[in-house]
Design a protein around this motif. Structure first.
Motif, PDB file in Angstrom:
ATOM      1  N   LEU A   1      47.511  16.527  48.386  1.00  0.00           N
ATOM      2  CA  LEU A   1      47.666  16.949  46.993  1.00  0.00           C
ATOM      3  C   LEU A   1      46.349  17.556  46.509  1.00  0.00           C
ATOM      4  CD1 LEU A   1      49.506  13.782  45.606  1.00  0.00           C
ATOM      5  CD2 LEU A   1      50.545  15.996  46.134  1.00  0.00           C
ATOM      6  N   CYS A   2      46.449  18.641  45.756  1.00  0.00           N
ATOM      7  CA  CYS A   2      45.253  19.284  45.211  1.00  0.00           C
ATOM      8  C   CYS A   2      44.636  18.387  44.142  1.00  0.00           C
ATOM      9  CB  CYS A   2      45.615  20.642  44.624  1.00  0.00           C
ATOM     10  SG  CYS A   2      44.215  21.465  43.838  1.00  0.00           S
ATOM     11  N   ILE A   3      43.341  18.085  44.280  1.00  0.00           N
ATOM     12  CA  ILE A   3      42.702  17.125  43.371  1.00  0.00           C
ATOM     13  C   ILE A   3      42.422  17.703  41.992  1.00  0.00           C
ATOM     14  CG2 ILE A   3      41.700  15.730  45.221  1.00  0.00           C
ATOM     15  CD1 ILE A   3      39.051  17.199  44.788  1.00  0.00           C
ATOM     16  N   THR A   4      42.637  19.015  41.808  1.00  0.00           N
ATOM     17  CA  THR A   4      42.407  19.610  40.486  1.00  0.00           C
ATOM     18  C   THR A   4      43.706  19.968  39.764  1.00  0.00           C
ATOM     19  OG1 THR A   4      42.230  21.826  41.465  1.00  0.00           O
ATOM     20  CG2 THR A   4      40.183  20.573  41.192  1.00  0.00           C
ATOM     21  N   TYR A   5      44.846  19.705  40.414  1.00  0.00           N
ATOM     22  CA  TYR A   5      46.127  20.065  39.789  1.00  0.00           C
ATOM     23  C   TYR A   5      46.480  19.124  38.642  1.00  0.00           C
ATOM     24  CZ  TYR A   5      47.666  23.543  43.274  1.00  0.00           C
ATOM     25  OH  TYR A   5      47.797  24.665  44.053  1.00  0.00           O
ATOM     26  N   PRO A   6      47.157  19.644  37.613  1.00  0.00           N
ATOM     27  CA  PRO A   6      47.663  18.766  36.547  1.00  0.00           C
ATOM     28  C   PRO A   6      48.871  17.977  37.050  1.00  0.00           C
ATOM     29  CG  PRO A   6      48.390  21.018  36.181  1.00  0.00           C
ATOM     30  CD  PRO A   6      47.463  21.059  37.361  1.00  0.00           C
ATOM     31  N   LEU A   7      49.242  16.939  36.311  1.00  0.00           N
ATOM     32  CA  LEU A   7      50.331  16.058  36.735  1.00  0.00           C
ATOM     33  C   LEU A   7      51.645  16.789  37.045  1.00  0.00           C
ATOM     34  CD1 LEU A   7      51.374  13.223  37.297  1.00  0.00           C
ATOM     35  CD2 LEU A   7      51.869  12.977  34.851  1.00  0.00           C
ATOM     36  N   PRO A   8      52.098  17.761  36.222  1.00  0.00           N
ATOM     37  CA  PRO A   8      53.369  18.425  36.549  1.00  0.00           C
ATOM     38  C   PRO A   8      53.367  19.094  37.930  1.00  0.00           C
ATOM     39  CG  PRO A   8      52.742  18.922  34.292  1.00  0.00           C
ATOM     40  CD  PRO A   8      51.583  18.215  34.915  1.00  0.00           C
TER      41      PRO A   8
ATOM     42  N   GLN B   1      44.551  53.098  33.330  1.00  0.00           N
ATOM     43  CA  GLN B   1      44.155  52.195  32.242  1.00  0.00           C
ATOM     44  C   GLN B   1      43.090  51.226  32.755  1.00  0.00           C
ATOM     45  OE1 GLN B   1      47.263  50.287  29.942  1.00  0.00           O
ATOM     46  NE2 GLN B   1      48.742  51.885  30.435  1.00  0.00           N
ATOM     47  N   TYR B   2      42.194  50.842  31.821  1.00  0.00           N
ATOM     48  CA  TYR B   2      41.148  49.876  32.154  1.00  0.00           C
ATOM     49  C   TYR B   2      41.096  48.791  31.075  1.00  0.00           C
ATOM     50  CZ  TYR B   2      39.190  53.414  35.361  1.00  0.00           C
ATOM     51  OH  TYR B   2      38.999  54.346  36.364  1.00  0.00           O
ATOM     52  N   LYS B   3      40.751  47.583  31.490  1.00  0.00           N
ATOM     53  CA  LYS B   3      40.454  46.499  30.551  1.00  0.00           C
ATOM     54  C   LYS B   3      39.186  45.803  31.031  1.00  0.00           C
ATOM     55  CE  LYS B   3      44.120  46.597  27.795  1.00  0.00           C
ATOM     56  NZ  LYS B   3      44.042  46.802  26.356  1.00  0.00           N
ATOM     57  N   ILE B   4      38.292  45.500  30.108  1.00  0.00           N
ATOM     58  CA  ILE B   4      37.065  44.766  30.437  1.00  0.00           C
ATOM     59  C   ILE B   4      37.230  43.320  29.965  1.00  0.00           C
ATOM     60  CG2 ILE B   4      34.587  44.578  30.012  1.00  0.00           C
ATOM     61  CD1 ILE B   4      34.554  47.638  29.650  1.00  0.00           C
ATOM     62  N   ILE B   5      37.049  42.363  30.904  1.00  0.00           N
ATOM     63  CA  ILE B   5      37.194  40.945  30.553  1.00  0.00           C
ATOM     64  C   ILE B   5      35.976  40.170  31.064  1.00  0.00           C
ATOM     65  CG2 ILE B   5      39.727  41.048  30.568  1.00  0.00           C
ATOM     66  CD1 ILE B   5      39.676  39.638  33.280  1.00  0.00           C
ATOM     67  N   GLU B   6      35.897  38.897  30.682  1.00  0.00           N
ATOM     68  CA  GLU B   6      34.731  38.069  31.036  1.00  0.00           C
ATOM     69  C   GLU B   6      34.830  37.514  32.458  1.00  0.00           C
ATOM     70  OE1 GLU B   6      31.921  37.256  29.165  1.00  0.00           O
ATOM     71  OE2 GLU B   6      32.610  38.857  27.846  1.00  0.00           O
ATOM     72  N   GLU B   7      36.056  37.105  32.861  1.00  0.00           N
ATOM     73  CA  GLU B   7      36.212  36.431  34.155  1.00  0.00           C
ATOM     74  C   GLU B   7      37.618  36.672  34.696  1.00  0.00           C
ATOM     75  OE1 GLU B   7      35.335  32.002  36.094  1.00  0.00           O
ATOM     76  OE2 GLU B   7      35.160  32.334  33.930  1.00  0.00           O
ATOM     77  N   LEU B   8      37.724  36.854  36.010  1.00  0.00           N
ATOM     78  CA  LEU B   8      39.028  37.057  36.637  1.00  0.00           C
ATOM     79  C   LEU B   8      39.716  35.711  36.862  1.00  0.00           C
ATOM     80  CD1 LEU B   8      38.008  39.673  39.361  1.00  0.00           C
ATOM     81  CD2 LEU B   8      39.323  40.136  37.285  1.00  0.00           C
ATOM     82  N   PRO B   9      41.007  35.597  36.532  1.00  0.00           N
ATOM     83  CA  PRO B   9      41.723  34.348  36.799  1.00  0.00           C
ATOM     84  C   PRO B   9      41.940  34.164  38.301  1.00  0.00           C
ATOM     85  CG  PRO B   9      43.249  36.032  36.023  1.00  0.00           C
ATOM     86  CD  PRO B   9      41.881  36.625  35.931  1.00  0.00           C
ATOM     87  N   ARG B  10      41.626  32.995  38.821  1.00  0.00           N
ATOM     88  CA  ARG B  10      41.741  32.739  40.256  1.00  0.00           C
ATOM     89  C   ARG B  10      42.422  31.406  40.518  1.00  0.00           C
ATOM     90  NH1 ARG B  10      38.186  36.132  43.157  1.00  0.00           N
ATOM     91  NH2 ARG B  10      36.667  37.215  41.839  1.00  0.00           N
ATOM     92  N   ASN B  11      43.031  31.291  41.714  1.00  0.00           N
ATOM     93  CA  ASN B  11      43.599  30.003  42.119  1.00  0.00           C
ATOM     94  C   ASN B  11      42.527  29.189  42.845  1.00  0.00           C
ATOM     95  OD1 ASN B  11      43.440  30.992  44.753  1.00  0.00           O
ATOM     96  ND2 ASN B  11      45.631  31.377  44.939  1.00  0.00           N
ATOM     97  N   ALA B  12      42.919  28.032  43.399  1.00  0.00           N
ATOM     98  CA  ALA B  12      41.943  27.119  44.005  1.00  0.00           C
ATOM     99  C   ALA B  12      41.213  27.717  45.198  1.00  0.00           C
ATOM    100  CB  ALA B  12      42.644  25.828  44.432  1.00  0.00           C
ATOM    101  N   MET B  13      41.820  28.703  45.860  1.00  0.00           N
ATOM    102  CA  MET B  13      41.195  29.314  47.029  1.00  0.00           C
ATOM    103  C   MET B  13      40.412  30.578  46.690  1.00  0.00           C
ATOM    104  SD  MET B  13      41.595  27.302  49.438  1.00  0.00           S
ATOM    105  CE  MET B  13      41.025  28.262  50.817  1.00  0.00           C
ATOM    106  N   GLY B  14      40.269  30.854  45.396  1.00  0.00           N
ATOM    107  CA  GLY B  14      39.473  32.004  44.990  1.00  0.00           C
ATOM    108  C   GLY B  14      40.226  33.312  44.939  1.00  0.00           C
TER     109      GLY B  14
END
Length: 494
Positions: A79-86, A470-483
């Motif tokens: 089980l992934c140790i950072t996953y939420p309960l659901p 089209q372009y968008k500038i953001i602060e951080e890219l959303p990533r899963n546990a493996m990057g």
């Protein structure tokens, strides 16, 4: 006896694991895993593929629990140790796990679920080893189910990937041979342990070879370099995001510390990157720091590793390499016909490394295999001078715009060479006229960025039909546990 256990008996006095400031030998690992297997069995002689889910922090306890599950005849479900309960509940219920194990820090998350669902719940801190009577452990056939890992679930609900002991042994032995593992190796594990990258490539390859695995209490760039500076570690594997963070930290250090670290890194035997595409810019920066050309490889939950840059020959930036020993690879078109040399096609894999099935999903299993038994990866690649180059995932990285098939990864590589862009990700967004439009999400440094100038710059680098509209500038890219960047989340920006 399982081969991984049999191999361990050759290295009994060797240091197997370092975690929480303690060192453990192979003899101790075999002893504790035997004890744990006996505890799991209770009055049974064999768990007979009972699914056993476990939420344990990386370290000695994790490995001895995993081996204990296998030695008792169970199917390990990390089980992934950072996953939420659901998310945890989904995995436990989907596998119909009858036993759930938790480290002390995760007791409060899983105990209420255990009370509600009624499965057997084992807290590691409550185990008294003096009260465990060692049992005769079952003799296991290699065809038996061994582990269920869950896919990233970037497009739909995660699927449970079932591997047998034979699959796992094939995945390990291929890498041990190809990457020249030996009992003299010492690797630092910084990867999550609910994916093949950490479990197979790092832990099991090392222990199969009689080598040492070292764990950090928690990840930090400073902690990684401190561990390196002790001078014992000679193998390192990570995802591109980690290399990116290590580079940024190294660049922030005084020159004398930079030199010390670079000197230490130059003595390493092997450094590997995987789980996501390695930007050429990151590869080049790391080579300047460490004197190492990162070995990039290709794998996934369903196959372990299938393709790798060679250990001794040229490692090509931007390429995943050549098929590993014992792994058959072919590229096919949309009609499942093998493509001509130099043409792009979907990667299909066949070999003992390929998984058995998706758990309780016979239709999905059947759909992902061809009639003649090839596994359809969904990844598009081309072979150039014998080396495979990934163009992207058919459903995510291949953008179909105006009749063209455009590789998002190719555009990302160009964008990253711009001096003001630190990182980026490219996606296709639905469009009535074009089918999909190329769109880019950017992370930039403090110098500001003129998007009109960027567009002109891009058109000098590649054909106009490939350049983002089209372009968008953001602060951080959303990533899963493996990057890996979760590209479906990016589409919402447009």
């Amino acid at each position: 006896m399982l081969k991984i256990v049999k191999n361990a008996t050759k290295y009994l006095p060797n240091q197997a694991i370092i975690s929480d400031g303690k060192s453990y030998t192979f003899q101790e690992l075999l002893h504790y895993s035997e004890q744990f297997a006996s505890l799991l069995l209770e009055n049974a002689s064999d768990l007979n593929e009972t699914r056993v889910a476990f939420m344990v922090s990386p370290g000695f306890d994790y490995v001895s629990v995993q081996w204990g599950i296998w030695r008792a005849g169970g199917v390990a479900v990390p089980l992934c140790i950072t996953y939420p309960l659901p998310s945890l509940q989904y995995v436990i219920e989907d596998t119909d796990a009858q036993i759930v194990i938790a480290g002390e820090e995760y007791a409060s998350i899983l105990a209420p679920l255990a009370a509600e669902k009624g499965f057997r719940f084992i807290l590691l801190k409550n185990i008294d080893s003096n009260e465990i009577n060692l049992k005769k452990l079952p003799n296991l056939l290699s065809e038996r189910r061994a582990m269920i890992l869950y896919t990233s679930g970037t497009t739909n609900l995660p699927k449970g990937v079932v591997t047998t002991h034979e699959n796992i042994e094939a995945q390990i032995s291929t890498l041990v041979k190809s990457w020249h593992w030996s009992a003299q190796d010492h690797i630092l594990c910084v990867l999550p342990l609910h994916h093949v990258h950490g479990i197979i490539n790092v832990i099991l390859c090392a222990l199969w070879s009689g080598a040492t695995v070292e764990f950090l209490p928690s990840y930090s760039a400073e902690g990684v370099f401190s561990a390196f500076q002790k001078g014992e570690i000679n193998v390192f594997m990570a995802v591109p995001t980690i290399y990116f963070k290590l580079i940024a930290y190294w660049e922030s250090l005084p020159i004398d510390q930079q030199k010390q670290i670079s000197e230490t890194l130059s003595k390493f035997r092997l450094m590997v990157s995987g789980s996501a595409a390695l930007p050429v810019s990151v590869m080049e920066k790391w080579k300047n720091i460490s004197s190492h050309t990162l070995l990039e490889r290709y794998g996934m939950t369903e196959i372990g590793m299938g393709i790798s840059n060679p250990y001794n020959e040229e490692r090509k930036a931007g390429y995943i390499g050549k098929p590993l020993s014992g792994v058959k690879v072919r590229l096919v078109d949309e009609n499942n016909q093998v493509v001509k040399r130099g043409q792009a096609g979907e990667i299909q894999i066949k070999g003992k490394n390929v998984f058995l099935e998706y758990w309780n999903k016979p239709e999905a299993t059947q759909k992902t295999f061809t009639d003649d038994g090839w596994f359809k990866t969904g990844d598009i690649a081309v072979v150039e001078k014998g080396y495979y180059r990934i163009l992207g995932r058919d459903s995510i990285d291949i953008i179909k715009s105006g009749g063209y098939k455009i590789s998002a990864l190719e555009i990302e590589e160009i964008l990253r060479t711009h001096p003001i862009i630190n990182d980026c990700s490219v996606v296709g967004i639905p469009n009535e006229e074009w089918g999909e439009l190329v769109a880019a999400v950017l992370i930039v440094n403090d110098n500001g960025l003129d998007l009109k100038e960027l567009n002109t710059w891009m058109r000098e680098k590649m054909p106009a039909y490939k350049t983002p509209r089209q372009y968008k500038i953001i602060e951080e890219l959303p990533r899963n546990a493996m990057g890996k960047v979760t590209k479906n989340d990016l589409k919402k920006f447009f």
